[in-house]
Design an enzyme around this catalytic site. Structure first.
Site, PDB file in Angstrom:
ATOM      1  N   HIS A   1     -11.540  -4.661   8.540  1.00 51.21           N
ATOM      2  CA  HIS A   1     -12.039  -4.516   7.169  1.00 51.21           C
ATOM      3  C   HIS A   1     -13.385  -3.791   7.138  1.00 51.21           C
ATOM      4  CE1 HIS A   1      -9.062  -7.638   6.261  1.00 51.21           C
ATOM      5  NE2 HIS A   1      -9.225  -7.396   4.993  1.00 51.21           N
TER       6      HIS A   1
ATOM      7  N   GLU B   1       0.810  -1.217   0.000  1.00 48.70           N
ATOM      8  CA  GLU B   1       0.000   0.000   0.000  1.00 48.70           C
ATOM      9  C   GLU B   1       0.840   1.261   0.000  1.00 48.70           C
ATOM     10  OE1 GLU B   1      -0.608  -2.633   1.904  1.00 48.70           O
ATOM     11  OE2 GLU B   1      -2.466  -3.369   1.038  1.00 48.70           O
TER      12      GLU B   1
HETATM   13  C1  LIG Z   1      -2.659  -4.753   4.135  1.00 46.92           C
HETATM   14  C2  LIG Z   1      -3.600  -5.544   3.305  1.00 46.92           C
HETATM   15  N1  LIG Z   1      -3.635  -5.359   1.993  1.00 46.92           N
HETATM   16  C3  LIG Z   1      -4.488  -6.047   1.220  1.00 46.92           C
HETATM   17  C4  LIG Z   1      -5.343  -6.966   1.774  1.00 46.92           C
HETATM   18  C5  LIG Z   1      -6.353  -7.717   0.915  1.00 46.92           C
HETATM   19  N2  LIG Z   1      -5.916  -9.101   0.786  1.00 46.92           N
HETATM   20  C6  LIG Z   1      -6.354 -10.073   1.590  1.00 46.92           C
HETATM   21  S1  LIG Z   1      -5.642 -11.535   1.289  1.00 46.92           S
HETATM   22  C7  LIG Z   1      -4.730 -10.890   0.034  1.00 46.92           C
HETATM   23  C8  LIG Z   1      -3.787 -11.760  -0.723  1.00 46.92           C
HETATM   24  C9  LIG Z   1      -2.659 -12.242   0.128  1.00 46.92           C
HETATM   25  O1  LIG Z   1      -1.785 -12.992  -0.641  1.00 46.92           O
HETATM   26  P1  LIG Z   1      -0.726 -13.927   0.058  1.00 46.92           P
HETATM   27  O2  LIG Z   1       0.036 -13.146   1.064  1.00 46.92           O
HETATM   28  O3  LIG Z   1       0.065 -14.593  -0.997  1.00 46.92           O
HETATM   29  O4  LIG Z   1      -1.585 -14.981   0.884  1.00 46.92           O
HETATM   30  P2  LIG Z   1      -2.610 -16.063   0.302  1.00 46.92           P
HETATM   31  O5  LIG Z   1      -3.944 -15.423   0.204  1.00 46.92           O
HETATM   32  O6  LIG Z   1      -2.100 -16.522  -1.006  1.00 46.92           O
HETATM   33  O7  LIG Z   1      -2.627 -17.146   1.334  1.00 46.92           O
HETATM   34  C10 LIG Z   1      -5.002  -9.546  -0.126  1.00 46.92           C
HETATM   35  C11 LIG Z   1      -4.395  -8.673  -1.138  1.00 46.92           C
HETATM   36  C12 LIG Z   1      -5.293  -7.125   3.167  1.00 46.92           C
HETATM   37  N3  LIG Z   1      -6.121  -7.948   3.808  1.00 46.92           N
HETATM   38  N4  LIG Z   1      -4.404  -6.430   3.900  1.00 46.92           N
END
Ligand SMILES: Cc1ncc(C[n+]2csc(CCOP(=O)(O)OP(=O)(O)O)c2C)c(N)n1
Ligand SMILES: Cc1ncc(C[n+]2csc(CCOP(=O)(O)OP(=O)(O)O)c2C)c(N)n1
Ligand SMILES: [Mg+2]
Ligand SMILES: [Mg+2]
Lengths: 323, 334, 323, 334
Positions: D138, D69
């Site tokens: 959220h 972000e």
């Molecule tokens: C600070 C923040 N940015 C964006 C999100 C939205 N978000 C939730 S899960 C996710 C993907 C996360 O990817 P990864 O770290 O690879 O974990 P995975 O879901 O693949 O287990 C995102 C962008 C969030 N929850 N928190």
């Protein structure tokens, strides 16, 4: 590699994996049926990681998790009844219904919570590791995070501090190839997150995250290093989530091919350990089926408990804000 | 109780040393407390308020960290959730920007999200305020951000006496408490008792009694308000001056009680007026003392711009006794 | 290594370095004399870095700087009169007196400002690089930051994004061994910040930051890579600041030895390039002295301009908040 | 002019598609604009409000970013300062925590610190609000943080019509503008004219005229306020409902004018009541319309806790027509 792993541990890991799988399948169904609100991020496919790491830990070792946190809690000993109750938002849930899936936790088990913030876990785990070192306990802290999370500044700061202070922390990157709907190749210009380790002065290790035994061994070394006061390790587990980013079918987007999913499923971690257990004569088909059966029973009991539990009273709203 | 101890002491200390003493008492009292932050150990902080603590307590209690504010606060969150009572230092309040997730989404909410299972006895010290020509990124008063966050407590000591006592109270509290210090007050002298004592969190201080006008002033503005009060008294306005000391929780009762007596009130802070904590205080006053008000609640705060560098601009940017008096005259039609 | 560098460039670099040195010495004195308010972070000692990089850039190439930003602005062509005026907080200063030392800038020169936030520059430079690529100009963006800043999450995120998008960005780490009063070994468990580059998928290059020619060559390659669309480079320049973290004598803390300071000063970048220029017959003692002299004259004129300039009018307070 | 165009159209669209259209108009109109954020391209955002734009404009205009972000906002700041007009997406407003430095210390202040030399035509879209059982991290409404920052503009469209028109206005504005969207409103239907039009920033909307009571309601609370107004009218309270639409700058004049007519006013928002933007609005009203007020300015907002997950708690946490009516009755002594 199957060296140095006892039959008991193999059976223990298998049980943890099955528990995760069946809990998650049920939870996904509950969400599809509209029985639980909010957002559920299923761990199915990645069970070998949580299980292979967690068998090395005691309840005093601390774990931070992610939005995809059920697997970590179950592998650390979480109870289905309190978990389902939490997903239902019931007062009997782990967080009294206040946290839900994204904040599920059990501090008695050293499970410092799922986290709705991507990258939220590593700084807290670093702090828990700092605490262990400061208090001269022999505990370690493990932080699970995704490939996507490795691009957050929070990960960077935590990794640098853990290495600097030689903290008993293990950074477990569950690289499932995607952050939401974005493939790894579209979110970082590297293939191996472990390549970031030397930049902090810690070892980086890559392991097949679909192979519980491989995870077990690599995690064992990392945890041992941490306990021995030799500092943190970045352990990257290559893995895959079978279902969508959120829920079972998510938004219905086509961001990965059926072939790709099938390819990973062929390497399923539970199939694999079960084949191994039978081949090596450590267990039998029948015994393994019993694990599934008894776990399923527990799942049903957990759901029944959740459904029978009361919603929180309105008075609960303003409780637990302050100590 | 704090008052009883105060009487025992004629000793005067500057604000900066009162901070040191407060932290020192905490380290003596609580084995599981430590200090961590940027340049807090070797340098004793860039303001010197931890000076001597490294020598006295050693490197196992006082930690220099990398320049990693999110990591530092995360260290505090993780350590406090697992048996420590950390004192975390955020060099400038402006750097809340780097660690606001850790502060707002983790520190403030962990206990609630976990249904009460987590306890975070964390103290964070940070430095606010303009007046030193440090420009827009090193001069802010951002307490409105953190007062809007259920789960945090926020205190703002204005005197050496309060600084020591509130740091001790913050560290003894089982909740995360942010102690907002003021950089222009570091040299301010005042009586400071030896030994530990607490200034209770959540209790305002009626610093100067008065009968027909109330000024509620936070942080460094307390001292400007006291000067203004003297000037106003010469105009026949017998001014009561209240220092909230604790912004979250906020002691509405003490303020409202005063207003019910004086019928006219002004709120003063150093932060930008729009959306500052003064808005909340004004809103509460008119809610709870509507029928007692003879004039609208006045507010004095910084104008709507970032903090300018030039002394020529900064000196008119920061509210002062002069601007307080001018606003009071306007409000009261004098 | 002196290959491929023209005499003109050498003389240009020397001039930029002398300009920085003499400006900074004067600025430090003004601060000691209480003539300028606020905090001044002097660049003296590091002149080879700004100069060796900046000779590769045009006014359309963008640069982000740090709290220690005068050197970057001067090397990019900044005018002493507007700079001194800004330090004095005068209306004729680069920022009309609103920014001061920590926000000094010249957007016409492509100098996107000093920054009071450690780690503030890299994300902005990454954005400027994105902009250049998006607008299909051929410009590059260079971000200067310290060893201390390399531990900020902002650096991590910017580096990853620059590499992912193959942006024309050069990350110049001026590793002067300290973040304020904390030695590098107490803020990170690595010796070379360049070791972080592979973790982003970009080349990491280490260069002697006291040697303008070495910086010139390494920066030339990095800038050329960027312009050619080959993406970012992390260029680490090992350097040293002669004065304290802030001002000339700072807080008077003893956090580094006199021997250490002396050792670095023996390798002074200006002495070095001057010796080279004379040895190689590119310049003469006399000509070099004239550079110092004329620069000093400009310094005095700049100070005189600043002192004669008016403070901003009160009405300026609320101007420039919005476009 | 917006109104003139509105008359031309009977077409109804959901809020989510109105956002798409607004962004689409910007991309058509401004060659130097692009969209960047997490999952905005391939997925069209997790709310789908950029759906179709990647296909129409291609990957040179719509960029998926890493989960970074601070980097994303930095990209917007750097690009907007150097000739682009970026539309930056912050998936959840709660993630302001990760990028608050970039928002508060860079984006908001760069122009001022540089003495006016920088211009940042940056638009940031972000999603606020509770109601979907997404729990404490959220579901927040953190507009009070960003309204306290000179240099930013903040708008909060409540209808499909406003969503499209305010996004266009934000993108045409040469200042950084943060557009605060609401996740529970995505399916809300309303008339949306084709083609570009602007809702002027800084102008409140009197959504429902009334004679003896005013409700100022922001974001999703507008719709609850309108329901409450109907109920109140049955009680003889002829309620005027005002949607500020723009929080920074805030259209004090329209609100004050209404209050001078109705003499009684309530401010409603979804954010935590303490320190919410309602405090500022209430403070301003009593400042500017003191003599016209027959009752204290009432405020309705979320209680002082993080947002709970359980629907049983969240449903009482978020203000509603019911709680608005209840508070109005209390305020008016009914
Ligand atoms: C600070 C923040 N940015 C964006 C999100 C939205 N978000 C939730 S899960 C996710 C993907 C996360 O990817 P990864 O770290 O690879 O974990 P995975 O879901 O693949 O287990 C995102 C962008 C969030 N929850 N928190
Ligand atoms: C976000 C942030 N954290 C802390 C500071 C205080 N600070 C100013 S300069 C500095 C040291 C920076 O070290 P480095 O990046 O190595 O640059 P150097 O001063 O050595 O040039 C610190 C900690 C700051 N200005 N911004
Ligand atoms: Mg992933
Ligand atoms: Mg340095």
């Amino acid at each position: 590699m199957t060296a140095d792993i006892s039959n008991k541990t193999l059976i223990d890991m298998h049980r943890r994996m099955v528990r995760i799988r069946l809990f998650e399948e049920a939870a996904g169904k509950l969400m599809e049926d509209g029985k639980v609100p909010g957002a559920l991020h299923l761990y199915v496919g990645q069970e070998a990681v949580a299980s292979g790491v967690m068998v090395h830990l005691t309840n005093k070792d601390q774990v931070t998790s992610t939005h995809r946190g059920h697997g970590h809690l179950i592998a650390k000993g979480g109870q289905f009844d309190k978990m389902f109750a939490e997903l239902y938002g019931k007062s009997t849930g782990y967080c009294k219904g206040k946290g839900g899936s994204m904040h599920i936790c059990d501090l008695e088990l050293g499970m410092l919570g799922a986290n709705g913030i991507v990258g939220g876990g590593p700084p807290i785990a670093m702090g828990a590791g700092f605490s262990a070192k400061f208090r001269k306990t022999n505990d370690v802290a493990v932080t699970f995070f995704g490939d996507g999370a490795s691009n957050e500044g929070a990960f960077h700061e935590a990794a640098n501090m853990a290495a600097l202070f030689k903290l008993p922390v293990v950074f477990v990157c569950e690289n499932n190839g995607y952050g939401e709907y974005t493939a790894q190749s579209n979110h970082q210009a590297i293939v191996d997150v472990a390549d970031r380790a030397p930049g902090y002065g810690m070892p980086g290790v890559i392991v097949d995250g679909m192979d519980a035994i491989a995870v077990y061994e690599a995690a064992g070394e990392a945890v041992a290093r941490a306990r021995a006061g030799q500092g943190p390790t970045l352990l990257e587990c290559k893995t895959y989530r079978y279902y969508d980013h959120v829920g079972v079918r998510g938004m219905g987007l086509k961001y990965r091919s059926d072939e790709e999913v099938a390819l990973w499923q062929e390497r399923d971690c539970i199939d694999r350990i079960e084949a191994h257990l039978i081949e090596q004569g450590i267990s039998t088909q029948r015994k393994l089926e019993n694990v599934h059966k008894s776990t399923l029973k527990e799942v049903h009991e957990g759901i029944a408990f959740a459904e029978a539990s009361p919603m929180p009273e309105p008075s609960a709203l303003l409780e637990d804000v302050y100590a | 109780m704090a008052e009883a101890i105060a009487d025992n002491s004629e000793r005067e200390l500057p604000y900066v040393r009162a901070i040191t003493e407060g932290v020192r008492e905490v380290l003596l009292e609580q084995d599981n407390s430590f200090v961590a932050g940027e340049d807090v150990a070797g340098a004793g902080s860039v303001y010197g308020y931890y000076a001597g603590l490294l020598d006295e307590f050693g490197p196992e209690r006082i930690y220099d960290t990398p320049i990693s504010e999110e990591g530092i606060v995360g260290l505090g969150v993780g350590a406090s959730a697992t048996g420590c009572r950390p004192i975390i230092d955020l060099m400038f309040m402006d750097f809340l920007g780097e660690c606001m997730d850790e502060v707002a989404n983790q520190m403030a909410k962990m206990r609630y999200m976990f249904g009460g299972a987590a306890t975070l006895p964390l103290t964070m010290l940070t430095m606010s305020g303009a007046g030193a020509s440090l420009a827009a990124q090193h001069s802010q008063s951002l307490e409105a951000w953190i007062c809007h966050l259920p789960g945090l407590k926020v205190v703002q000591p204005t005197t050496p006496y309060d600084a020591k006592g509130m740091i001790i109270a913050a560290a003894r509290d089982d909740n995360p408490v942010i102690v907002v210090l003021n950089k222009m007050s570091l040299g301010l002298m005042g009586p400071v008792p030896e030994g530990p004592y607490e200034i209770p969190i959540g209790k305002a201080n009626v610093v100067r009694p008065g009968t027909n006008y109330t000024i509620v002033a936070t942080g460094r503005m307390l001292h400007e308000a006291l000067k203004a009060a003297t000037q106003l008294t010469e105009l026949g306005i017998d001014t009561e001056v209240i220092d909230p000391r604790s912004l979250q929780p906020f002691d509405t009762a003490t303020v409202v009680e005063s207003v019910k007596k004086t019928h006219r009130v002004m709120v003063v802070h150093e932060a930008v007026r729009f959306g500052g904590i003064g808005a909340e205080i004004a809103a509460q006053i008119q809610e709870d003392a509507f029928d007692y008000l003879d004039a609208p609640v006045a507010r004095v705060g910084a104008p709507f711009s970032p903090v300018p560098y030039s002394p020529a601009l900064e000196s008119i940017y920061v509210p002062s006794a002069k601007s307080i008096v001018a606003e009071a005259k306007k409000q009261l039609g004098l």
